[in-house]
Design an enzyme around this catalytic site. Structure first.
Site, PDB file in Angstrom:
ATOM      1  N   VAL A  72       0.838  -1.203   0.000  1.00  0.00           N
ATOM      2  CA  VAL A  72       0.000   0.000   0.000  1.00  0.00           C
ATOM      3  C   VAL A  72       0.873   1.252   0.000  1.00  0.00           C
ATOM      4  CG1 VAL A  72      -1.743   1.318   1.263  1.00  0.00           C
ATOM      5  CG2 VAL A  72      -1.927  -1.177   1.105  1.00  0.00           C
ATOM      6  N   ALA A  82       2.369   1.766  -3.411  1.00  0.00           N
ATOM      7  CA  ALA A  82       1.397   2.317  -4.356  1.00  0.00           C
ATOM      8  C   ALA A  82       1.190   3.808  -4.121  1.00  0.00           C
ATOM      9  CB  ALA A  82       0.065   1.577  -4.229  1.00  0.00           C
ATOM     10  N   TYR A  83       1.149   4.207  -2.853  1.00  0.00           N
ATOM     11  CA  TYR A  83       0.967   5.624  -2.514  1.00  0.00           C
ATOM     12  C   TYR A  83       2.144   6.464  -2.993  1.00  0.00           C
ATOM     13  CZ  TYR A  83       0.785   9.808   0.417  1.00  0.00           C
ATOM     14  OH  TYR A  83       0.782  11.106   0.871  1.00  0.00           O
ATOM     15  N   VAL A  84       3.355   6.015  -2.686  1.00  0.00           N
ATOM     16  CA  VAL A  84       4.556   6.754  -3.076  1.00  0.00           C
ATOM     17  C   VAL A  84       4.651   6.851  -4.595  1.00  0.00           C
ATOM     18  CG1 VAL A  84       7.084   6.664  -3.101  1.00  0.00           C
ATOM     19  CG2 VAL A  84       5.831   6.262  -0.965  1.00  0.00           C
ATOM     20  N   LYS A 105       2.076   9.411  -5.971  1.00  0.00           N
ATOM     21  CA  LYS A 105       2.478  10.802  -5.746  1.00  0.00           C
ATOM     22  C   LYS A 105       3.672  11.164  -6.637  1.00  0.00           C
ATOM     23  CE  LYS A 105      -0.450  12.125  -2.580  1.00  0.00           C
ATOM     24  NZ  LYS A 105      -1.523  13.086  -2.951  1.00  0.00           N
TER      25      LYS A 105
END
Length: 217
Positions: free
Chosen positions: A128, A131-133, A136
């Site tokens: 997770v 995926a976030y990094v 962004k």
């Protein structure tokens, strides 16, 4: 006075930004997906328009931006473990906001990102967070290549403590925390400061008054 579209207008940073923009003489236009947010945000001084970041296309974004002079992308897929929403909101929402701004003829675009997202990720990074990094990182790269008058703010760990008005702002800073209120204040100053155009800054709490930090960064 100018009208500032805020994508993700019910988020915590966005709500601080609404208050700050009103204080600075601007009209915030909060873009939200639920009608139930209207009364709360209008009470803060925002114009409220409905926009579903995940379900609507760039043309709908452009229509939602009508009459605005700048766009702030402050949306996020939330803290849960939904990997897909990191792609559809944090990345996809940014890409549609960029295209929507271009279609609407809006040049100024300020984006809220996250500290350190360009750094390589360890092989054992949790899925997770990865995926976030990546979302962004890729959203920032797309904005830098967009031809818009962009500014990217990459805060450290966000807190709900009262704002201090004091920050550290630079291309690269040591990891740390920063209040959501102070992030919003930095965004508002950047919108009024042409010298912030084409700048990507990391942001944590510090000792420098916000206006001075933006001017010197």
């Amino acid at each position: 006075m100018s009208r500032i579209a805020i994508v993700g207008g019910h988020g915590k940073v966005a709500q601080h930004l609404i208050t700050t923009l009103v204080t600075r003489g601007h009209t915030p236009v909060a873009l939200v997906r639920k009608e139930e947010y209207r009364d709360e945000l209008e009470a803060k001084g925002a114009v409220v328009r409905l926009l579903d970041i995940e379900q609507q296309d760039a043309a709908a974004f452009a229509a939602a931006f009508e009459g605005c002079h700048a766009v702030v992308f402050a949306a996020g897929g939330g803290p849960d473990g939904n990997i897909e929403r990191k792609r559809t909101v944090d990345l996809g929402g940014s890409l549609k906001s960029i295209e929507g701004a271009q279609k609407a003829g809006i040049e100024r675009f300020v984006q809220v990102s996250a500290i350190g997202v360009d750094a390589p990720l360890p092989d054992d990074t949790e899925d997770v967070w990865k995926a976030y990094v990546e979302a962004k990182r890729d959203a920032d790269a797309a904005l830098r290549d967009s031809g818009l008058q962009w500014t990217i703010i990459r805060p450290g760990g966000l807190t709900d403590d009262p704002g201090t008005g004091l920050v550290t702002l630079a291309e690269s800073v040591e990891p740390g925390q920063v209040t959501r209120s102070d992030v919003a204040a930095v965004l508002a100053v950047c919108l009024d400061e042409d010298r912030s155009i084409g700048k990507q800054w990391e942001l944590v709490g510090g000792d420098t008054p916000i206006a001075d930090a933006v001017a010197s960064a």
